[in-house]
Each structure stands twice: as structure tokens, then as C-alpha cells.
Write an enzyme that holds these catalytic residues in place. Structure first.
Site, PDB file in Angstrom:
ATOM      1  N   GLY A 167       0.801  -1.207   0.000  1.00 23.41           N
ATOM      2  CA  GLY A 167       0.000   0.000   0.000  1.00 23.41           C
ATOM      3  C   GLY A 167       0.837   1.262   0.000  1.00 23.41           C
ATOM      4  O   GLY A 167       1.992   1.261  -0.436  1.00 23.41           O
ATOM      5  N   GLY A 175       2.432   2.997   2.256  1.00 23.00           N
ATOM      6  CA  GLY A 175       3.732   2.971   2.925  1.00 23.00           C
ATOM      7  C   GLY A 175       4.770   2.240   2.109  1.00 23.00           C
ATOM      8  O   GLY A 175       5.897   2.718   1.893  1.00 23.00           O
ATOM      9  N   THR A 176       4.388   1.083   1.623  1.00 26.81           N
ATOM     10  CA  THR A 176       5.303   0.252   0.841  1.00 26.81           C
ATOM     11  C   THR A 176       5.730   0.944  -0.441  1.00 26.81           C
ATOM     12  O   THR A 176       6.907   0.927  -0.823  1.00 26.81           O
ATOM     13  CB  THR A 176       4.624  -1.094   0.510  1.00 26.81           C
ATOM     14  OG1 THR A 176       4.567  -1.848   1.712  1.00 26.81           O
ATOM     15  CG2 THR A 176       5.373  -1.861  -0.555  1.00 26.81           C
ATOM     16  N   THR A 204      -4.445  -2.269  -1.825  1.00 29.03           N
ATOM     17  CA  THR A 204      -5.219  -1.581  -0.809  1.00 29.03           C
ATOM     18  C   THR A 204      -6.639  -2.077  -0.854  1.00 29.03           C
ATOM     19  O   THR A 204      -7.335  -1.894  -1.842  1.00 29.03           O
ATOM     20  CB  THR A 204      -5.234  -0.055  -1.035  1.00 29.03           C
ATOM     21  OG1 THR A 204      -6.445   0.445  -0.447  1.00 29.03           O
ATOM     22  CG2 THR A 204      -5.240   0.321  -2.504  1.00 29.03           C
ATOM     23  N   ILE A 205      -7.051  -2.710   0.190  1.00 29.31           N
ATOM     24  CA  ILE A 205      -8.421  -3.223   0.223  1.00 29.31           C
ATOM     25  C   ILE A 205      -9.408  -2.062   0.324  1.00 29.31           C
ATOM     26  O   ILE A 205     -10.542  -2.144  -0.154  1.00 29.31           O
ATOM     27  CB  ILE A 205      -8.564  -4.235   1.386  1.00 29.31           C
ATOM     28  CG1 ILE A 205      -9.737  -5.159   1.117  1.00 29.31           C
ATOM     29  CG2 ILE A 205      -8.684  -3.551   2.716  1.00 29.31           C
ATOM     30  CD1 ILE A 205      -9.681  -6.416   1.926  1.00 29.31           C
ATOM     31  N   ASP A 206      -8.962  -0.961   0.910  1.00 28.85           N
ATOM     32  CA  ASP A 206      -9.831   0.214   1.075  1.00 28.85           C
ATOM     33  C   ASP A 206     -10.009   1.000  -0.226  1.00 28.85           C
ATOM     34  O   ASP A 206     -10.852   1.892  -0.292  1.00 28.85           O
ATOM     35  CB  ASP A 206      -9.224   1.169   2.118  1.00 28.85           C
ATOM     36  CG  ASP A 206      -9.296   0.630   3.528  1.00 28.85           C
ATOM     37  OD1 ASP A 206      -9.942  -0.415   3.733  1.00 28.85           O
ATOM     38  OD2 ASP A 206      -8.715   1.258   4.434  1.00 28.85           O
ATOM     39  N   ARG A 238     -35.931  -3.646  13.764  1.00 33.24           N
ATOM     40  CA  ARG A 238     -34.737  -3.037  14.363  1.00 33.24           C
ATOM     41  C   ARG A 238     -33.963  -2.197  13.357  1.00 33.24           C
ATOM     42  O   ARG A 238     -34.064  -2.400  12.156  1.00 33.24           O
ATOM     43  CB  ARG A 238     -33.780  -4.142  14.825  1.00 33.24           C
ATOM     44  CG  ARG A 238     -34.102  -4.730  16.159  1.00 33.24           C
ATOM     45  CD  ARG A 238     -33.098  -5.840  16.449  1.00 33.24           C
ATOM     46  NE  ARG A 238     -33.448  -6.501  17.699  1.00 33.24           N
ATOM     47  CZ  ARG A 238     -33.125  -7.753  17.990  1.00 33.24           C
ATOM     48  NH1 ARG A 238     -32.452  -8.476  17.122  1.00 33.24           N
ATOM     49  NH2 ARG A 238     -33.477  -8.282  19.141  1.00 33.24           N
TER      50      ARG A 238
END
Lengths: 343, 343, 343, 343
Positions: free
Chosen positions: D103, D105-106, D127-129, D164
């Protein structure tokens, strides 16, 4: 004890989980040693096997197929087979017993090898069709039903979008369990199984009654189903037998017959090998693991010539004769129960 | 006959399939009429219901939840409840009988309403935890196990990639069936259930033995599990009780304790409500459909005060007392069987 | 504005999500009114439609198929069709515009109706095969690839267990996108697509090279693939055309040819209608919802005769001519990229 | 060329498919040699690696996690790190280049190692995000969205059965892509993302409007979302920070706040690590495979210091600076588009 495992016949989700359950149970509880015969009985006859240590079965419970390979080789057929050859393989390699995971043929052979040849064998029932007596269910069946049900769910929306009749062919050569359960789960409008021949007129009546309620008819048919109007069936089958050497075919026959008689556009789908591959359901993993463990326990109890089986919620040791004594067919009351939902 | 259906307590995959099975069976076989009480017993007490005809249950077998709504209302609690109020609702609306789909509380109430109030009731057991006696399994359980197993499969790869210990909390307040089956299916290295308190030392021993074999430890814990080192548990629980009013929590306690003692980075995941929602598995759809159909049959047989249950492969009519007489806990031998695979 | 929606051609996961996205966007942002034409263009020609309010589209994003029904009716064919009939339906019912969700035929017709008839139309591209130019991807394609990939995963384990070659036929009449992507995702050893005819010799070379590495070969073939050795193909096709009036068939041809030439037991599976039914993937739901919303926006912008399309991560309004100007075939470099992984 | 692969940071479905794609492409097209560094940069600094031959990557495309292991080690931190240590590892082992899969940083580290240390590096964005600029999407994101969407589908039925409000927390520390896409796909009634702080009053307004339409509200919240009423958020966060050292927590805060203000029973579910584990979706497998292959091609083109990225339907080589220059946040228009469907 040094135990040889083998998997025989058509593969089935859960075979690897049986292998893993047996090896872990044997290694941890009894310090047993294991080998895996390759390609079913062929590996026993030919002395083709591989060591199986704890590390080899790591992560296997979720893996479809069998790491040992399988084949339809009969241990009694061919030049090199028979109890003597098998005993020789065992003796030469210091193998004390065989755990044979297989269907009707394998279990019958296992019983003969034990009865006639005095070979130390424990059987584990394997049948994706659920056609073995003496066990409530066998691993692989739940996974197949799940896959067939998912297919029905998918076919339903496309059927409704086009006002079509869908005919889904599922496995079940001699018994209709997969069709019965997936058909009930998926809300099929007709379930056709080998145990209950129906006339094309009856099938079309069901289909038309669904259409008349404004819905798209969904028919689930086991591959072994046959029409009870023999002439009709034969004339189609004759054609079929000549040109189409593949398994199945009943859905391909039925769809055009339904379309011709009802005027409802009809399509067939043959699920085929997808039903027997891939990761087992959680149900099958638990069942297969327990059967594998119990088979090792049966071996250590010296219950040679017996088989492990599911009874209610328990794994029990039963005689192989019980399992191979007759087909586990769909009883009339189970079909009647489902039939109420037809049409 | 005019039958009122109700669903009570926590929802469970398969409730709608029971409703569909009952309505189809009643309408087709007996020309019965149905109404659905809204929000469980509340609908009975308050006379809040809706008609249920064949069209209303179309496509329901695969739909999660309950179209009737559910609540934890007890028919005996509050000003307006009790057998008289219920009988009044039935009389005023010409309703002959109630099929009550619910857990221990609902079935106990159903029995009292029948025994004390003479109300015509048939029960259908519903428990995702599988904690009711008198039935081998209940619908919803298989789906929950399947979902928990899929979660384990997913957690395993992330655990191995980081060399972490994963602690997965699944449902099971009083019994550990979901943890037991999903843990076996997923190959967990420790399964912690309410029936079998363990010390944190024992748990860490299992975890470390897994790490020592070069693997990432995976612990499945039922929400009702508690440590048997009471002081330890209490001091953590004290903290917890104060600040965290949410259900569950055992995984959140265990993960840091394991990390602190073993030095292995540990993470918790709480599956929660995902386990009880969504489409039922094929197994649960078949079971639920059969139970719904059998409940109607029991009503037409006048088997009031009884309950339908799975026994082996059959649906049978049993006494409610049997089901509510005691918890269906995990027997020692089933835990011992699974425990061999730990560590 | 009062907008009429229609879905035309083969169904596709995501059609209902388009409908829902359009209705919600129109109702909430513009206070628009909607009707749904039944069975594609037929509903427009015959004035057969239903009102669509917010409540009608509730929960639709995950539902497969189309609640409007679909057909292959061409608005220009038959006695009653053509721009005048359509304009009459619109005028008589106060409908201002049409949003037509369909493939190449529908979009071409939409363009003509706009260009020649001055009808207010916006198109939404629908093609499960991904064969439309002007949009990066179309909804339904991702779901089909996911289903095909899951089938490959399942077939792989059964193939390896028996040392068999599996031939899986997926959709793709003119373009091979589903085969390309599912084959890449599933790790197929050969991907056969309409754009790239291959000789049976080349295919068998790939298959044998896989066998020689000790693996079970897996071939994915698009239904529109044809061998480039024409005689061979023809002689088989001749036989086929006579007896088998069903779609597909290439897998049924290839499996025995591969078996005959390589000696490797080979089996075919035809996925068929399962690929187009059932719940759409999350990807397709998002794409379809966005397209539906954008189509309404295009209508309010008066972008008649245009179409919404995916470009990168954006939904854009493009000319229908762009989409219908040519097939979106698999480019040579994408096939070359995948081909490296063959054999 | 001898290439070293590493995976760094949180794991993500598709890492193994990148590794497989790279190795197959390199071995088949270029006769390259590969090693895999263990545990991310730590393996490079410490010279801990394993050979990677064709056989090692067999079947990897569907396998979650990373066979190389991962860690958050920064190559510049600690005593032994830095470009010199890394160059030494490369030199001593005859490794010509590094393909770093990671990601922000890398990739930043990779760029510095190339710019300052002259090391031959190609980056693959992970990046999963989906928070990296310069690539349309990254592998893992589609799988996470699929898992979150399935959770929403399941939560919906249990929510409706009990009336709910459900609050589902998904990943997304700095950007809300997973929440946005899964919320759209699942039909959430509110989507809360880091880029768009909302007041608790606004959230409750959405929730109440859903309840007023007779439905059960479903809120999807990214873990990095924060309320814009700062006092409120702080007072809760203070409590939280002290006692709950676990990640996430926003759903646990919101559910009781919503319940207190609206009177609607509310429950939270935190998906957690399940989102990042397990088999990748077909979409992610294709994307990851293509990125892995392209990274090797970039290495053979000598495109050091660059990164492979998805642009539309193409894989392109871009500068790492582009990807690390800023977060890929959800643009205002995408949030506005989704927001129309709220409430």
C-alpha cells in the site's frame, strides 16, 4: 498400526475430510501410521501408495475431491487382482489394515475381501446420490443438494423474466434424493425421480397448472428418471442412444416434449459434474470428519468387515451387508409429501 | 379449519419456509384457511393479524427472516395477556387453532396455554443454537454453521498471512453446537463452549502448540463460554460489565489475554447477527418446509399440545414437554471427539 | 415527467437494479412518474404496462431477472409496430419518454425510433456477454464471470481426482469475454473464444502439456467458438445440427475429440442459463443502480437518442451509435496476455 | 533476471494471484527466476526468502492471503534497514530486482529505495480500502465489497423481522469506498464515510424516515467515519479509548446513540477481518493476475521506480509518485449520487 486409505468410485465433496479425520485421529490418539493408495483399488493391487503424515492432511477438510485420486477399478477384476494380490501388497509393506472409502461396489468388494480373504477392512460409505442403506445420509449429498438448490434459485429468475419453463437435470441414477431435496428447497413445481415414473401427460398437467397461476414452471428431474409411457420414451431414447454417448439426457428429452405439448417455451439445463466438485458444505465436512475418525476407531476395535454410518446424530458401526443389501430409495411417503407442493 | 400462525423470539433462517410449508399443505390438502399473527404473541393478544393465502407465501422458502415479524412478548405477561385474552381473539375471529413457531419460552407458553387454557396449539421448534431437546436438529442451525464456517475459512488465510491468532465468537448462549460444528468443519485449533469451561492456561497451551507447528492458531468460542479460572474471568468481566453493555464479549476478553500470555498477536471477530439473517441453506429449507407441513397435519389430527420434531430422517409428533424438559447440550463424547483435533 | 421503462432481450442480473435506480432517482430528485412496459417492446406496441411507484422497487437491487418481463420482440416487426404505434401508446397514456434497457438490437431500434420517429428515448446497455462497444463493462457480465469461475473451481477438484480433462462451455456467442475472464480467474489451461479460432491439434497440444506436468487439463470454451480446421468442425456440426436443436454444443463436440486424440478421459459441462439468473454480484448492483440513475438524469437533460455507459469509474452519456457501431471483441493483446498461462 | 517478490502491510484477497501471475509470466515468457521474501520488507532486510518455481504457484489464484507472509516492517526503520542492507541482500543472492506488492507505505518506501538507493523496484498497488490514487481499483476491494454486501443482505432480513435498526461497520480508515459500494449494492438507508462527517441529528433523521415508511433502517458505516458534532463524538471516544483498545468502534458508538434518540431498537455488527480473508472474487483474481504479469513486463522494460495500475480496462505503467501523491477519496458527486437513495 499401519493403515492404508483408499478412495474409490466417483469423487464426492468430503473425501479429503474423511482422509484428514482418519489420519489426525489415528496419529493423535493411537500413534498410528498411514499410507494412501493411489487411484482406488488400483493402488492396492499395484502397490502404488504414498505416506500420509499429519502435515499432508493440513487444510484438507474444505478441499473438494481426493488427494489420493480415484478410479472405478474393481479389486477382483483383471489379472493381478483378488485377495491374494492385495494381501501381498499389505504384507510386503507392513500394512495392517485398509480403510476403504467408496460406494456400493467398493463396499461389496470390501466385504468379500474380508469374508473370503480375511483381509482387515473397514468401510466408509460414499455416495453423492445418497443411495446406500444403513446410513441416514452420506457426505457429499448435502453439498450436491446445496449446489442444485442454488441453480434452481438462479433459474427461477430467468424463467420468470421470460415466461419460460425450465427443466433442471440433477444427479441420481437410481434414486431421486438430490432431486427431492433440492426441488423442495427451491420450490420446484415438479420433481421427477427414478422411483416414480410419470407420464408426459401428468408432467404437462403440472406445468400448465403453474402457468395458469401466472408463474414460470420449474421442473427438477433426476438423471435416472424415465417416463412411464414406454413407447414415447423409447422412441426418443433410441435416437439418443445412437448419437449421444454422454450421461444424462432426460432433461434434453423432456424440454422439447413439454414445449410441444403445452406451447410453453422450455429450456433444459444439465448440472453435471459441478455437483460433485468443490468445497464441501459445513454439514458434509463435519459428517466426513466424524466418519473418518470413527473408521479408525473401528479399526482399533478390530471391527473388520464393518462400516461406519450416520444414525440420527450418532456415528455407529454397522455391518457392510446392511449398507449393500438394497438401495436407499425415496419412500412413497416422502414423495407424496413433496408432491403436494407440485403444480 | 382456520389456523393462526405466529413466529416468536429471535429470528432464524427457515421461519418463512415453515410458514410457506404450512400454508401450502393446509390449503392444498385440507382447504384450510390461514391468518398470520403479527410480532409473535403480541399479535395474538392484541388481535393483530393478516390473512395468508397461497399467493402470500410464494417464493418464501429461500427468504430469510419472517414475514410475520417476531418479538419476545410472553403471552402470560402484561395486563392483556393470558389464555382468556387469547381465546377471545380466536373466538372473535373464528380461528380454530394456533401453530406457534418458537423456542423454549414459546413452547413452554404454548404448552401452558393448551394444558391450562384448553387452547388448540401445535408447536414448531425454532432455535438457531440447537438447544432444544426432542428434535435432532432445528432449522436455522445448519445455516448458522455454514456462515460461521465460511467466516473461519476467511479468517484462516488472513491469520496465516500475518502469523496471528484469530478468535471467532459465534452464537451459543447455553450450548456450544454452532461452535462445535463450525469449528470441526473449519478445522479450528480450539473450540470453547459453555458446557466445557477451560482455563486460560489450557487455551494458551493449545494456541502455543499450534504456533510451534508453524501455523496460525484459530479459536472458535461460543458467546456463552466462560473461563473456569473464576477470578481471572471476573476481574475482566467486572471491567466489561461496566463499560460494554453489548451482548457477546468473550472473544474480546480472550484475544488480549491470549496475546499477553503467549506473545502471539491476537485478534477477535464477533459474527453476531449475520449468523441469523439471510437465505437459509437447502438443508434448513427442506427441514423447515417439512416441519410446517407436519404441523398442519398434526393440527388436523387434533394433536393439540404437541410439537413436530426431526428424528433421524423422519418428522415425528412429540410432546412439547420432551422438548422443554431440558437443554440439548453438547454431550461429553462429542466434545472429546472434537478435542482430539485441538492444539 | 412520466417515463416508461422497458427491458428487452435475454435477461441479465442487474435489470431490476436499473429499474430501482431509475425509479428512486426520478421520484426523489425530480418527482417523476414511472410506468413499466411488460415483456419488452411488446408492451409498448400493445400498450401493456403497469405503474411503478417507490414501493414497487423496494428490495429489487439484489433480485435477479426483471419484474417487467422481457421478450425479443422488435418494435419494427409485425403489423402493429413502428414509431407511430409507439408514439400513440405514449400519447394516449401521457408518457413523455422511454428508457430502454437492452442489447444491440434494442439500442439500434431505440436509435431509429428517436432518429426517424422523434421519440424521446434514452438507452441503457444490457449485455451479459459484454459485447457492446462504448461501455467498459455492462452489468450482468461480472455475475456471469463469477458463476463461471465458481464452476471452474468445482470442476477442478473432480478433474484432478479422476485425472480427467474437463471442458466447460460458457456464454459468449460472438465475443469471448466471459470465457477469458473466468478462465483467467479459474486458472484454465486453455481458453477458446470466437475471436480466436484454434485447430484441434493446438488444443490437444495444450491439453497434453498439462497432463505431462501431472495435472488435469481444464478447458473453458465460449459457446461461439469454432475450430479453424473447417472440415473437422463441419463433419461434427452436420451430425449435431440434425439431432440436437439446442443451443451450445461446442463443448459436447470438443470433449470426445480431445479424448480420441489424447487418450485423456474428457467430460463436458454446459453452464447454460444458470449464468444469467439469480442475484447480481455487488459489482453489478452498483453499476446497474448507477446506470439507472444516470439514465433518468439524461432524460431530464433531454439527451434523447443517447445512452449511458461506464468509462473508467464514471458513468457518461454517449451516443447510441458508438455502442452499436461494432462488437466489443476481445483484443489480440488481451488474448495473448491470457495465452501465456495456457498449457 | 532473478526477481524477488514481497507482500507488505495488511493482507488482501488477490495477493497470491499477483504472485502467481508474476511467476508464470516471468518463467514462461522470459525464463526468469523468482524468490519470495518472507514477511514483507523484513525478509529483504534479513535476507529471509524462499525460491518460487512454477510448481509453487499452482492453484494460487483462488487462495486468499499471501504464501509469503506479510508484516508492517518499514525497510527504513530499525538498525538493519535502509537501501544499503537491501542492496546487500540483493547482491549476495544475485537478485536483480524487487517487485513490491503493498500500500501507500510500501510504495513510498519503494520509491525512496529506487530514487535514493538506485534499487531496481517495480510496485504493485495493494489496498483493500481502494485509497490509492493512480489506479481505478485495486484487487481485494471487490471481494471486500462483495462480503460486506452479503452481510447487508443477511442483516436486512433479521432487521425487518424485529423492526430493528442495524448498523454495520465495514473497513475504510481514511476513505469510504467499501461503505459506498456495499451500501449502494445492499440498499442501505444511510452510508457514513470518513470524507463526509454527519451530525447524529442527520443520521437519526434518515433512520426515522425509513421507520416512518414501515421499514427497518440499515446503516453502513466505514470504520474511519466520525460525527461532526465534535463534543458528542469526543465524550464517547474518550470512554472508548480508555477501555477498548480494539480497532473499529464507531458502530458500537452509533447504535446506542440512534436507539436513545429515535427509540428504535438498534444493533451493531463489526465485519472486521472477515472482509480481508478468503478466496478473492473473480474480478479480483483477474485484476491481480494481470497486475502481476504486467509488473514482470515492467521489470523487463526496466521501468524501475514505477508501478502498474488499472486504467479503464487496461493495465498501465505509471509513476509511483502518482499513486502516493494523495488519497483516493470518494468524490462529492459519488456521495451525492448515493445520498439520493438515503432515508
Amino acid at each position: 498400526m499401519k493403515i492404508g486409505l483408499l478412495t474409490s468410485g466417483g469423487d464426492c465433496p468430503g473425501l479429503n475430510a474423511v482422509i484428514r479425520g482418519a489420519v489426525l485421529k489415528g496419529v493423535i490418539s493411537h500413534d498410528a501410521e498411514f499410507v494412501g493408495f493411489r487411484w482406488g483399488w488400483r493402488g492396492v493391487v499395484e502397490g502404488d501408495f504414498m505416506p500420509l503424515v499429519r502435515h499432508d492432511v493440513r487444510g484438507l477438510s474444505k478441499q473438494g475431491g481426493t488427494i489420493l485420486g480415484s478410479s472405478r477399478t474393481n479389486p477382483y477384476e483383471g489379472a493381478g487382482g483378488g485377495p491374494e494380490a492385495i494381501q501381498r501388497t499389505l504384507d510386503e509393506n507392513g500394512i495392517d489394515a485398509i480403510i476403504a472409502i467408496g460406494g456400493e461396489g467398493t463396499l461389496t468388494a470390501a466385504r468379500r475381501l474380508h469374508d473370503e480373504g480375511g483381509i482387515n477392512i473397514v468401510g466408509v460409505p460414499k455416495t453423492i446420490d445418497n443411495d446406500l442403506a444403513a446410513t441416514d445420509y452420506s457426505f457429499g449429498f448435502d453439498t450436491a443438494v446445496e449446489i442444485a438448490t442454488e441453480a434452481i434459485d438462479r433459474l427461477r429468475t430467468t424463467a420468470e423474466s421470460h415466461g419460460r419453463c425450465m427443466v433442471l437435470e440433477v444427479m441420481g441414477r437410481h434414486v431421486g434424493w438430490i432431486a427431492l431435496h433440492s426441488g423442495m428447497a427451491g420450490g420446484a413445481h415438479a420433481i421427477l425421480i427414478p422411483e416414480q415414473p410419470q407420464s408426459i401427460e401428468q408432467i404437462c398437467e403440472w406445468v400448465e397448472s403453474v402457468r395458469d397461476r401466472g408463474r414460470a414452471p420449474l421442473v427438477v428431474v433426476a438423471e435416472g428418471f424415465h417416463l412411464d409411457t414406454m413407447e414415447e420414451a423409447h422412441s426418443h431414447k433410441g435416437l439418443d442412444a445412437f448419437n449421444r454417448p454422454r450421461l444424462g439426457g432426460i432433461a434434453e428429452q423432456l424440454a422439447p416434449m413439454i414445449e410441444a405439448r403445452t406451447g410453453i417455451e422450455s429450456r433444459d439445463t444439465v448440472l453435471g459434474h459441478i455437483q460433485r466438485g468443490g468445497a464441501p458444505s459445513a454439514y458434509d465436512r463435519v459428517l466426513a470428519t466424524r466418519l473418518g475418525m470413527a473408521a479408525v476407531e473401528a479399526a482399533y476395535d478390530g471391527a473388520w468387515g464393518s462400516m461406519v454410518a450416520l444414525r440420527g446424530t450418532d456415528i455407529e458401526v454397522v455391518s457392510i451387508a446392511e449398507a449393500t443389501g438394497g438401495l436407499n430409495t425415496v419412500p412413497q411417503e416422502r414423495y407424496d409429501e413433496a408432491r403436494i407442493l407440485f403444480g
